[in-house]
Design an enzyme around this catalytic site. Structure first.
Site, PDB file in Angstrom:
ATOM      1  N   ASP A   1       0.860  -1.185   0.000  1.00 50.59           N
ATOM      2  CA  ASP A   1       0.000   0.000   0.000  1.00 50.59           C
ATOM      3  C   ASP A   1       0.894   1.232   0.000  1.00 50.59           C
ATOM      4  OD1 ASP A   1      -2.930   1.050   0.465  1.00 50.59           O
ATOM      5  OD2 ASP A   1      -1.628   2.216   1.798  1.00 50.59           O
TER       6      ASP A   1
ATOM      7  N   GLU B   1       1.036   5.656   0.281  1.00 55.28           N
ATOM      8  CA  GLU B   1       0.425   6.959   0.527  1.00 55.28           C
ATOM      9  C   GLU B   1       1.137   7.953  -0.377  1.00 55.28           C
ATOM     10  OE1 GLU B   1      -2.246   7.106   2.236  1.00 55.28           O
ATOM     11  OE2 GLU B   1      -2.062   5.053   2.995  1.00 55.28           O
TER      12      GLU B   1
ATOM     13  N   HIS C   1      -5.467   4.930   6.463  1.00 56.19           N
ATOM     14  CA  HIS C   1      -4.726   5.711   5.468  1.00 56.19           C
ATOM     15  C   HIS C   1      -3.263   5.868   5.838  1.00 56.19           C
ATOM     16  CE1 HIS C   1      -8.239   6.650   3.060  1.00 56.19           C
ATOM     17  NE2 HIS C   1      -8.873   7.017   4.155  1.00 56.19           N
TER      18      HIS C   1
ATOM     19  N   ASP D   1      -2.871  -0.142   6.312  1.00 47.17           N
ATOM     20  CA  ASP D   1      -3.741  -0.515   5.200  1.00 47.17           C
ATOM     21  C   ASP D   1      -3.279  -1.814   4.555  1.00 47.17           C
ATOM     22  OD1 ASP D   1      -5.037   1.797   5.800  1.00 47.17           O
ATOM     23  OD2 ASP D   1      -4.752   2.775   3.871  1.00 47.17           O
TER      24      ASP D   1
END
Length: 595
Positions: free
Chosen positions: A37, A39, A179, A184
């Site tokens: 994942d 960001e 998030h 995540d």
């Protein structure tokens, strides 16, 4: 297929069939997944968005093997709303490594794994973008998207959408997505395991089945996947047959076994295909030397067996031709067959309506008679309505001399065989006048008539060019070697791949000698169906094809209908792409429970 000896209690050895790993697929218990994942500062790496955090979890057989987490310095200010959403601020990433340092570390961590992400195009797209930016080769990762898979598994009654937060609640994830990349990723691991557990009850036990799962493929379909096992990994034709040996469906593929498997395990969502597989008792494969041979064999077999589940190519005999007759006062007529009568033909058309539109376009440019039958021996007293409108030269009442009428017919014949400008010009004038009067629907009808003529004329001109060749031999370099095809009067009569270590010229001569003998058909008709000859033409016109031997002349008119048809098709394609519509479904589940 390999064989292994087993010794049962009676002491007598028996040979049992042992399926290879390729046939079984990779068991999910043995696959190592790297769930990742990211960001980021925005939604598009191409638009300048940067990665601010990478989190990944490596799992196999339900066991966590390792984790990877690091902040990334984007070297640009994090937008306030992103900082609020993720909790990652400029000060937090100020001392973090750059993506140039993080990416090689992550790729090493994920080496040999199947990449998993929720909405994988986003995360994998960012990673690939920066790998390309750094000049770093992207590993050939297999990718699994849990969002896409969930849409096929989760019903709308279970979850309002397929967002990670909703699925985490549905599957009781041990980590709440917030998030942040590692959290995540951990939640995605639990969602992945939840999806795998649910699908295991449906008979999905391999990575291949998981990647291509569709809820519309029933358990009964999946239980028949063994029918694909005897087929080779080679180009050819496959025939689905019922328990009485009747052919249900015919298809073609460059890889028979892989393609047939998809009917049992992949996202084959067509209802009629599911019904067909339910009736199938066996699948027969016909291996072919080249993909073109497979395509041609498919057409011939469909025409022969007329399988109920094939929608196209079942009735090649149901076509129409536009005929310019050979008689004292020639005219245009619609016929079902081409005769050896020295007449000129345009087509074939797959429907009578398309042929009628083509005739209307031709009559707009050439005012030849539209009445049927022979001309009266005694001239009529008055002209018909078409003659009064200027649409007919009216030979019936003696208004035109035979030489003048013959000159118009000669121009029409030249248009059918080598050009299309008179029809294009006449219909374009009519369309412009209608458009100026704001009669746009009528103008559109005339455009359809013009396109019908152009398609038929282009087809005829292209077919005539090849069917006139007594023999044509062409070759192209393929992954397996030089693929050679022998074509006679538009029909494929031999195909093969030159074996390594042989004298190419001698081998080609032997292939020609063993080829089928073909007698030319009448007029522009090929010694095969028009669809078969068009497939051959597309291959001959593809990149890398070399002509080895030609008996006859293979040419197409430079000013023919194909030129105008390409312009029209380009305009239509451009018009269709002017205002694309976004997919409104988002991440909503597509599978609905059976009521």
């Amino acid at each position: 297929m390999s064989q292994t000896a087993t010794t049962p209690p009676d002491g007598r050895a028996r040979w049992e069939s042992q399926r290879s790993f390729d046939e079984l697929g990779r068991n999910l218990r043995d696959v190592t997944f790297c769930v990742v994942d990211l960001e980021t500062t925005g939604g598009s790496a191409a638009a300048g968005s940067m990665i601010t955090e990478v989190g990944a979890v490596k799992v196999r057989g339900g066991e966590v093997l390792g984790e990877f987490q690091t902040l990334v310095n984007p070297h640009l200010a994090i937008p306030p709303f992103i900082a609020v959403l993720t909790g990652i601020t400029d000060s937090m990433v100020a001392g973090a490594p750059r993506i140039e340092q993080v990416l090689p570390q992550f790729l090493e961590f994920a080496q040999g794994c199947v990449l998993v992400a929720h909405n994988a195009p986003f995360d994998v797209g960012f990673l690939r973008h920066f790998a390309e930016q750094q000049g770093r080769p992207w590993p050939r990762f297999e990718v699994l998207d849990t969002a896409k898979l969930a849409r096929r598994v989760v019903t709308r009654d279970e979850a309002p959408n397929c967002k990670l937060s909703s699925l985490a609640v549905l599957f009781g994830a041990g980590t709440t997505p917030n998030h942040r990349a590692l959290s995540d990723a951990r939640a995605t691991v639990d969602v992945l395991h939840g999806l795998m557990g649910r699908l295991g009850n449906l008979g999905v036990h391999t990575l291949e089945e998981l990647q291509t799962f569709s809820a519309r493929v029933t358990s009964a379909q999946r239980r028949k996947r063994h029918l694909a096992e005897p087929l080779p990994h080679a180009p050819g034709v496959y025939l689905f047959e019922d328990d009485r040996g009747r052919v249900l469906y015919i298809g073609t593929s460059r890889d028979l076994r892989t393609r047939v498997r998809t009917y049992f395990t992949a996202s084959e969502t067509r209802t009629r295909m599911g019904e067909m597989v339910g009736l199938a008792a066996s699948v027969r494969g016909i291996e072919c030397a080249t993909p073109l041979e497979a395509e041609v064999r498919e057409l011939r077999l469909i025409a022969q067996h007329k399988p109920r589940y094939n929608r196209r190519s079942r009735f090649p005999e149901r076509v129409h031709w536009v005929k310019l007759t050979r008689e004292p006062w020639p005219r245009l007529s619609l016929v079902r067959h081409v005769l050896d009568d020295d007449a000129d033909y345009v087509g074939p058309y797959s429907s009578k309506r398309a042929a009628e539109r083509s005739v209307a376009a031709l009559h707009e440019a050439f005012p030849i008679r539209q009445c049927g039958g022979r001309m009266p021996k005694v001239p009529a007293l008055s002209a018909c309505a078409l003659a009064e409108m200027g649409k007919c030269l009216s030979p019936c009442n003696g208004s035109v001399a035979p030489t003048e009428y013959a000159a118009v017919v000669d121009r029409l014949r030249d248009t059918l065989l080598a050009g299309s400008e008179p029809v294009v010009a006449s219909v374009s004038v009519r369309m412009t006048a209608l458009a100026e009067d704001q009669r746009f629907e009528d103008a559109g009808s005339w455009r359809d008539r013009l396109v019908s003529f152009l398609r038929g004329a282009a087809r005829t001109q292209r077919l005539r060019a090849l069917t006139g060749c007594e023999e044509l031999v062409a070759a192209r370099r393929e992954s397996t070697g030089w693929a050679v095809h022998v074509v006679r009067h538009g029909r494929l009569v031999a195909a093969g791949v030159i074996p390594s270590g042989v004298q190419a010229g001698t081998w080609v001569d032997q292939l020609r000698a063993s080829a089928e003998t073909v007698v030319a058909g009448p007029g522009p008709t090929p010694a095969a169906t028009a669809e078969e000859t068009e497939k051959i033409l597309r291959w001959l016109e593809s990149d890398g094809v070399r002509l080895v031997h030609v008996v006859g002349e293979w040419t197409c008119p430079v000013g023919g209908a194909t030129k105008h048809l390409r312009v029209h098709d380009a305009v239509e394609s451009s018009r269709a792409s002017v205002a694309p519509f976004d997919d409104p479904r988002g991440l909503r589940p597509e599978h609905r429970p059976v009521r």
